[in-house]
Design a protein around this motif. Structure first.
Motif, PDB file in Angstrom:
ATOM      1  N   LEU A  85      11.887  -4.673  -4.535  1.00 48.44           N
ATOM      2  CA  LEU A  85      11.289  -4.868  -5.857  1.00 48.44           C
ATOM      3  C   LEU A  85       9.788  -4.610  -5.816  1.00 48.44           C
ATOM      4  O   LEU A  85       9.233  -3.962  -6.706  1.00 48.44           O
ATOM      5  CB  LEU A  85      11.578  -6.288  -6.369  1.00 48.44           C
ATOM      6  CG  LEU A  85      11.029  -6.628  -7.751  1.00 48.44           C
ATOM      7  CD1 LEU A  85      11.546  -5.671  -8.799  1.00 48.44           C
ATOM      8  CD2 LEU A  85      11.376  -8.045  -8.146  1.00 48.44           C
ATOM      9  N   CYS A  86       9.127  -5.106  -4.772  1.00 47.23           N
ATOM     10  CA  CYS A  86       7.666  -4.999  -4.735  1.00 47.23           C
ATOM     11  C   CYS A  86       7.194  -3.599  -4.343  1.00 47.23           C
ATOM     12  O   CYS A  86       6.061  -3.239  -4.611  1.00 47.23           O
ATOM     13  CB  CYS A  86       7.079  -6.063  -3.831  1.00 47.23           C
ATOM     14  SG  CYS A  86       7.177  -7.676  -4.601  1.00 47.23           S
ATOM     15  N   GLU A 130       8.575  -1.204  -5.704  1.00 43.60           N
ATOM     16  CA  GLU A 130       8.900  -0.552  -6.984  1.00 43.60           C
ATOM     17  C   GLU A 130       9.775   0.684  -6.782  1.00 43.60           C
ATOM     18  O   GLU A 130       9.527   1.750  -7.341  1.00 43.60           O
ATOM     19  CB  GLU A 130       7.607  -0.206  -7.750  1.00 43.60           C
ATOM     20  CG  GLU A 130       6.804  -1.458  -8.088  1.00 43.60           C
ATOM     21  CD  GLU A 130       5.537  -1.206  -8.904  1.00 43.60           C
ATOM     22  OE1 GLU A 130       5.147  -0.043  -9.046  1.00 43.60           O
ATOM     23  OE2 GLU A 130       4.967  -2.188  -9.387  1.00 43.60           O
ATOM     24  N   GLY A 144      -2.462  10.226  -6.550  1.00 41.98           N
ATOM     25  CA  GLY A 144      -2.465   9.043  -7.407  1.00 41.98           C
ATOM     26  C   GLY A 144      -2.204   7.764  -6.631  1.00 41.98           C
ATOM     27  O   GLY A 144      -2.668   6.719  -7.018  1.00 41.98           O
ATOM     28  N   ARG A 203       2.639   2.423  -3.000  1.00 43.98           N
ATOM     29  CA  ARG A 203       2.651   1.032  -2.555  1.00 43.98           C
ATOM     30  C   ARG A 203       3.061   0.919  -1.092  1.00 43.98           C
ATOM     31  O   ARG A 203       3.843   1.714  -0.587  1.00 43.98           O
ATOM     32  CB  ARG A 203       3.581   0.206  -3.439  1.00 43.98           C
ATOM     33  CG  ARG A 203       3.107   0.167  -4.880  1.00 43.98           C
ATOM     34  CD  ARG A 203       3.852  -0.847  -5.689  1.00 43.98           C
ATOM     35  NE  ARG A 203       3.763  -2.182  -5.123  1.00 43.98           N
ATOM     36  CZ  ARG A 203       2.717  -2.982  -5.257  1.00 43.98           C
ATOM     37  NH1 ARG A 203       1.676  -2.606  -5.948  1.00 43.98           N
ATOM     38  NH2 ARG A 203       2.707  -4.182  -4.707  1.00 43.98           N
ATOM     39  N   CYS A 217      -4.378  -7.088   7.338  1.00 44.39           N
ATOM     40  CA  CYS A 217      -5.063  -7.184   6.046  1.00 44.39           C
ATOM     41  C   CYS A 217      -6.477  -6.641   6.126  1.00 44.39           C
ATOM     42  O   CYS A 217      -6.924  -5.923   5.228  1.00 44.39           O
ATOM     43  CB  CYS A 217      -5.086  -8.634   5.552  1.00 44.39           C
ATOM     44  SG  CYS A 217      -3.515  -9.165   4.873  1.00 44.39           S
ATOM     45  N   GLN A 224      -5.793  -2.001  -2.184  1.00 41.83           N
ATOM     46  CA  GLN A 224      -6.171  -3.022  -3.161  1.00 41.83           C
ATOM     47  C   GLN A 224      -5.030  -4.015  -3.378  1.00 41.83           C
ATOM     48  O   GLN A 224      -3.916  -3.771  -2.976  1.00 41.83           O
ATOM     49  CB  GLN A 224      -6.469  -2.374  -4.525  1.00 41.83           C
ATOM     50  CG  GLN A 224      -7.500  -1.271  -4.482  1.00 41.83           C
ATOM     51  CD  GLN A 224      -7.513  -0.496  -5.795  1.00 41.83           C
ATOM     52  OE1 GLN A 224      -7.327  -1.042  -6.865  1.00 41.83           O
ATOM     53  NE2 GLN A 224      -7.744   0.800  -5.698  1.00 41.83           N
ATOM     54  N   GLU A 225      -5.370  -5.076  -4.085  1.00 43.06           N
ATOM     55  CA  GLU A 225      -4.376  -6.072  -4.525  1.00 43.06           C
ATOM     56  C   GLU A 225      -3.521  -6.620  -3.391  1.00 43.06           C
ATOM     57  O   GLU A 225      -2.294  -6.653  -3.489  1.00 43.06           O
ATOM     58  CB  GLU A 225      -3.445  -5.460  -5.579  1.00 43.06           C
ATOM     59  CG  GLU A 225      -4.110  -5.249  -6.895  1.00 43.06           C
ATOM     60  CD  GLU A 225      -3.151  -4.744  -7.948  1.00 43.06           C
ATOM     61  OE1 GLU A 225      -1.927  -4.820  -7.758  1.00 43.06           O
ATOM     62  OE2 GLU A 225      -3.646  -4.274  -8.975  1.00 43.06           O
ATOM     63  N   GLN A 268      -1.447  -8.929  -1.300  1.00 44.74           N
ATOM     64  CA  GLN A 268      -0.674 -10.125  -1.613  1.00 44.74           C
ATOM     65  C   GLN A 268       0.203 -10.421  -0.395  1.00 44.74           C
ATOM     66  O   GLN A 268       0.939  -9.537   0.050  1.00 44.74           O
ATOM     67  CB  GLN A 268       0.187  -9.817  -2.844  1.00 44.74           C
ATOM     68  CG  GLN A 268       0.617 -11.014  -3.604  1.00 44.74           C
ATOM     69  CD  GLN A 268       1.499 -10.647  -4.791  1.00 44.74           C
ATOM     70  OE1 GLN A 268       1.807  -9.486  -5.034  1.00 44.74           O
ATOM     71  NE2 GLN A 268       1.916 -11.648  -5.523  1.00 44.74           N
ATOM     72  N   THR A 269       0.096 -11.610   0.158  1.00 44.17           N
ATOM     73  CA  THR A 269       0.931 -11.965   1.304  1.00 44.17           C
ATOM     74  C   THR A 269       1.823 -13.128   0.904  1.00 44.17           C
ATOM     75  O   THR A 269       1.368 -14.066   0.260  1.00 44.17           O
ATOM     76  CB  THR A 269       0.073 -12.340   2.516  1.00 44.17           C
ATOM     77  OG1 THR A 269      -0.706 -11.215   2.889  1.00 44.17           O
ATOM     78  CG2 THR A 269       0.932 -12.757   3.706  1.00 44.17           C
ATOM     79  N   LEU A 298      -1.490  -2.039  -2.751  1.00 45.69           N
ATOM     80  CA  LEU A 298      -1.504  -0.871  -3.603  1.00 45.69           C
ATOM     81  C   LEU A 298      -2.517   0.104  -3.029  1.00 45.69           C
ATOM     82  O   LEU A 298      -3.617  -0.285  -2.643  1.00 45.69           O
ATOM     83  CB  LEU A 298      -1.940  -1.310  -5.006  1.00 45.69           C
ATOM     84  CG  LEU A 298      -2.368  -0.217  -5.960  1.00 45.69           C
ATOM     85  CD1 LEU A 298      -1.141   0.442  -6.553  1.00 45.69           C
ATOM     86  CD2 LEU A 298      -3.227  -0.807  -7.064  1.00 45.69           C
ATOM     87  N   HIS A 352      -4.529   3.385  -4.211  1.00 45.52           N
ATOM     88  CA  HIS A 352      -4.760   4.193  -5.401  1.00 45.52           C
ATOM     89  C   HIS A 352      -5.923   5.140  -5.204  1.00 45.52           C
ATOM     90  O   HIS A 352      -6.944   4.786  -4.652  1.00 45.52           O
ATOM     91  CB  HIS A 352      -5.049   3.334  -6.619  1.00 45.52           C
ATOM     92  CG  HIS A 352      -5.414   4.163  -7.791  1.00 45.52           C
ATOM     93  ND1 HIS A 352      -4.488   4.910  -8.462  1.00 45.52           N
ATOM     94  CD2 HIS A 352      -6.605   4.437  -8.358  1.00 45.52           C
ATOM     95  CE1 HIS A 352      -5.086   5.593  -9.409  1.00 45.52           C
ATOM     96  NE2 HIS A 352      -6.371   5.330  -9.368  1.00 45.52           N
ATOM     97  N   HIS A 387      -7.760   8.470  -7.586  1.00 47.96           N
ATOM     98  CA  HIS A 387      -7.662   9.401  -8.695  1.00 47.96           C
ATOM     99  C   HIS A 387      -7.556  10.810  -8.154  1.00 47.96           C
ATOM    100  O   HIS A 387      -8.107  11.125  -7.112  1.00 47.96           O
ATOM    101  CB  HIS A 387      -8.890   9.291  -9.598  1.00 47.96           C
ATOM    102  CG  HIS A 387      -8.689   8.290 -10.688  1.00 47.96           C
ATOM    103  ND1 HIS A 387      -7.532   8.220 -11.416  1.00 47.96           N
ATOM    104  CD2 HIS A 387      -9.488   7.313 -11.153  1.00 47.96           C
ATOM    105  CE1 HIS A 387      -7.650   7.242 -12.298  1.00 47.96           C
ATOM    106  NE2 HIS A 387      -8.812   6.671 -12.158  1.00 47.96           N
TER     107      HIS A 387
END
Lengths: 408, 306
Positions: free
Chosen positions: B105-106, B108, B209, B212, B227, B236-237, B239-240, B301, B303, B305
């Motif tokens: 799920l994480c 995606e 782009g 994950r 980390c 970025q972002e 989460q553990t 994440l 990311h 551009h």
């Protein structure tokens, strides 16, 4: 996926850890905390861009967005000159901060800049310089978060929405935490093919969105989404902006209406439909007066959907997922005859007791094996050098009952 | 072939779950003959606590039906990645369904995703990833252990999944993921003793782009090191989290109710003795011991551009 933010898009506005789902309109505004923000300046920019919330001159609490080109400006660059060794000299005292809340609010209204505000807060704090380095860092982080003037625009995903709804109000999604959702998707063994049944009594469309994502674009899988009300909830489903062919493979039907259709055939061929359904489908029925010929040919959409769902139900389905507010036993009794042998049933509930009853019901009255009731312990961690520990707050998930159908 | 999609009837050569009880279930192949340890062709007989089963007899039978054994009966089921996780021959420590679910799920994942996994290990997670990304996605999975790679490749073939997966022997910590995968992936999963060594190669594999990443580590020290490595790489972002599942035993219980009121008066002694009262209730009992730790999931994440 296109990268440009357009009018009509569903976007997720993220400010620090706070997220909000928003449908972008021309000349629209969004209320974020106490800020009323005009969103027009993000249109035509790209997803993931960062924007600064800027005061609109000569107006109170009205803000607009300005795109940030240089991201290095965003991170806090405050210099701390002096810090203490421990907290032996620090007393809890309301007067440690000499700035009043009126003064702080005035700063906010003049120019929202977390850096400036935090700098002022520090210079007016009697105790800041005696705090330890770690403690100072925490203070700056906490205050910058409070006065943060930056937002990011994200494209919605199942993960982001599941976390967002749960954080805003677990009741919006029946208390389905992200780990519950993840396990519903695996234990149902749902994949890109087959027919799947969902009964959902209200998760803001999250369940139908998540199952349709698993079924995917340009595949053969179909979802019969049964709901109890007049209209199904579908914010999250719409937010995913699936292509039309994929959207069409999610057939939304009223639970009562589709079951009556299945067992009693087409309404109008003798039976009258109940007031509940008439009102529920009023929108479709009160169309303009078509001439007599056309009226015979054109059936209301809901009836077409019911017929399509019934055809699929006749062939049998490859998974049943139930996320219900109501007691699950009768719902399972009504839906499980459609489940094919060797296929999985997954029932979620916020409460354990109804699932305990369902457990015995499945074991004694119906043909299921590997029936299991489970719950999860989940927690998040703060990971920082020398400061790694579980997060201070944790949440409660719900309960899952899973089983496999067999043929007697 | 039986892991690819939904099947009604058992076809020769397919893997089949033989289910006796909640603690007794097995995976076997619906083949009339098999090779013995000495390499001789013999009849494929599977021994169960309820008697032996000639596996060839299963061909043509319907999944989800009952079959008779000498001393009882069993059910035949189509395998799922969850059954496979319970039954696969362990060549390494494996990842279990609660963690697998969260990873899927994480990250995606959807039926179009291109995924990179290292190491392959025993293929527990790989089977679940493949179910999620087929028909249009693809899994590239790497392990530095040649034998493990061969066994996994063979299993994917037997399970009818070869078209969705590429298995390669490769030490991604020293060699990265290869030129061919640059700019290809939607998601990366790492389960390595020193994931930070492989982390340096991850930023090149993502599609334009970004994408994950998930890293699974049993120890806090690994998580800390990973980390900080990933933060430096521009992830970025962070989460553990950890997810632990507990399963309940659901029981009907009976508790006797003592009548102590009758002690207050001297009469009615006999009637009270005869009327024993019970309270009946249903309860779920958590097991005495349960998994208290599997590993930490770190999600991020990446990311950029275009």
């Amino acid at each position: 996926m296109e990268e440009t933010i357009k009018v009509g898009d569903y976007i997720i506005v993220q400010r620090q850890n706070y997220t909000k789902l928003h449908k972008l309109k021309g000349h629209g505004t969004i209320l974020l905390g106490s800020f009323n923000i005009e969103m027009d300046n993000c249109i035509g920019e790209r997803y993931f861009d960062t924007f600064q919330i800027k005061n609109v001159p000569n107006s109170k609490r009205n803000y607009t967005l300005e795109k940030i080109e240089n991201l290095s400006l965003v991170s806090s660059n405050l210099n701390v000159e002096e810090s203490g060794n421990d907290n032996r000299n620090i007393e809890a005292d309301d007067n440690n901060q000499t700035m009043s809340s009126e003064e702080i609010n005035k700063m906010k209204d003049e120019e929202l800049s977390s850096n400036n505000i935090v700098e002022k807060l520090i210079s007016n704090s009697k105790t800041f310089s005696t705090k330890t380095g770690f403690s100072q860092e925490k203070y700056i982080k906490k205050k910058s978060k409070k006065y943060c003037e930056y937002i990011q625009i994200r494209r919605p995903s199942i993960r982001l929405m599941a976390q967002m709804f749960y954080r805003q109000d677990p009741a919006k999604i029946l208390g389905i935490r992200i780990d519950d959702l993840s396990q519903i998707l695996t234990y149902s063994n749902i994949q890109s093919e087959g027919t799947h049944v969902l009964y959902d009594s209200g998760t803001s469309g999250l369940m139908s969105a998540a199952l349709m994502e698993t079924i995917g674009p340009n595949t053969t899988g179909k979802l019969i989404h049964m709901h109890p009300g007049n209209e199904c909830q579908k914010v999250a489903f719409l937010a995913m902006e699936y292509p039309e062919e994929q959207r069409k493979r999610c057939i939304n039907v009223n639970l009562y209406s589709v079951l009556r259709q299945f067992y009693q055939g087409n309404p109008g061929e003798g039976d009258s439909i109940e007031p509940n359904e008439q009102s529920s489908n009023a929108e479709n029925q009160v169309t303009e007066e078509p001439d007599a010929k056309r009226r015979k040919v054109e059936r209301p959409n809901w009836q077409v959907d019911n017929e399509e769902a019934c055809e699929l139900l006749k062939k049998g389905v490859h998974s049943i997922v139930i996320t219900a507010k109501e007691h699950p036993v009768n719902i399972v009794d009504a839906l499980e005859p459609f489940l094919l042998p060797s296929r999985n049933l997954v029932v979620f509930s916020t409460f354990k007791e109804p699932l305990e009853e369902l457990y015995f019901h499945l074991k004694t009255k119906l043909n299921y094996l590997a029936v299991k009731l489970s719950t999860n312990f989940m927690r998040n961690y703060q990971v920082l050098p020398e400061r790694t520990h579980p997060e201070v707050n944790m949440t409660n998930g719900g309960y899952l009952l899973t089983g496999i159908k067999i043929e007697q | 072939m039986s892991f690819n999609g939904y099947k009604d009837l058992i076809v020769e050569g397919e893997s089949v779950i033989l289910y006796l009880t909640i603690n007794q279930f097995y995976i076997l192949e619906a083949k009339t003959t098999t090779l013995s340890k000495k390499g001789v062709v013999v009849q494929n007989i599977f021994q169960t606590p309820y008697g032996s089963l000639a596996c060839g007899d299963l061909i043509g039978k319907k999944y989800g039906t009952k079959i008779q054994l000498k001393k009882g009966w069993a059910y035949i089921l189509q395998p799922t990645p969850e059954f496979w996780t319970e039954l696969l021959p362990h060549r390494t420590q494996i990842i279990y369904t609660p963690d697998i679910s969260m990873i899927l799920l994480c990250l995606e994942l959807k039926p179009t995703s291109i995924v990179i996994e290292s190491g392959t290990g025993s293929g527990s997670l790989s089977h679940a990833i493949i179910r999620k990304i087929k028909p249009s996605g693809h899994l590239y999975t790497f392990d530095f252990h040649e034998t493990r790679v061969d066994i996994a490749r063979n299993e994917f073939k037997e399970h009818g999944l070869s078209q969705y997966v590429t298995v390669q022997t490769r030490d991604v910590c020293t060699d990265g993921f290869g030129k061919d995968l640059e700019g290809k992936a939607d998601s990366v999963f790492l389960d390595l003793p020193q994931p930070w060594l492989a982390a340096t190669f991850t930023s090149q594999v993502f599609k334009r782009g970004g994408g994950r990443l998930c890293s699974f580590s049993p120890c806090v020290e690994q998580v800390q090191k990973m980390c900080s490595a990933l933060t430096n790489l521009g992830y970025q972002e962070i989460q553990t989290m950890e997810v632990l599942q507990s399963q309940f035993a659901i029981q009907k219980k009976k508790m006797s109710i003592l009548n102590l009121d009758m002690l207050k008066t001297s009469n009615n002694k006999e009637t009270v003795k005869n009327e024993k009262e019970f309270s009946n209730f249903i309860t779920s009992v958590a097991p005495n011991t349960l998994p208290g730790h599997t590993g930490y999931l770190t999600l991020l994440l990446f990311h950029q551009h275009m």
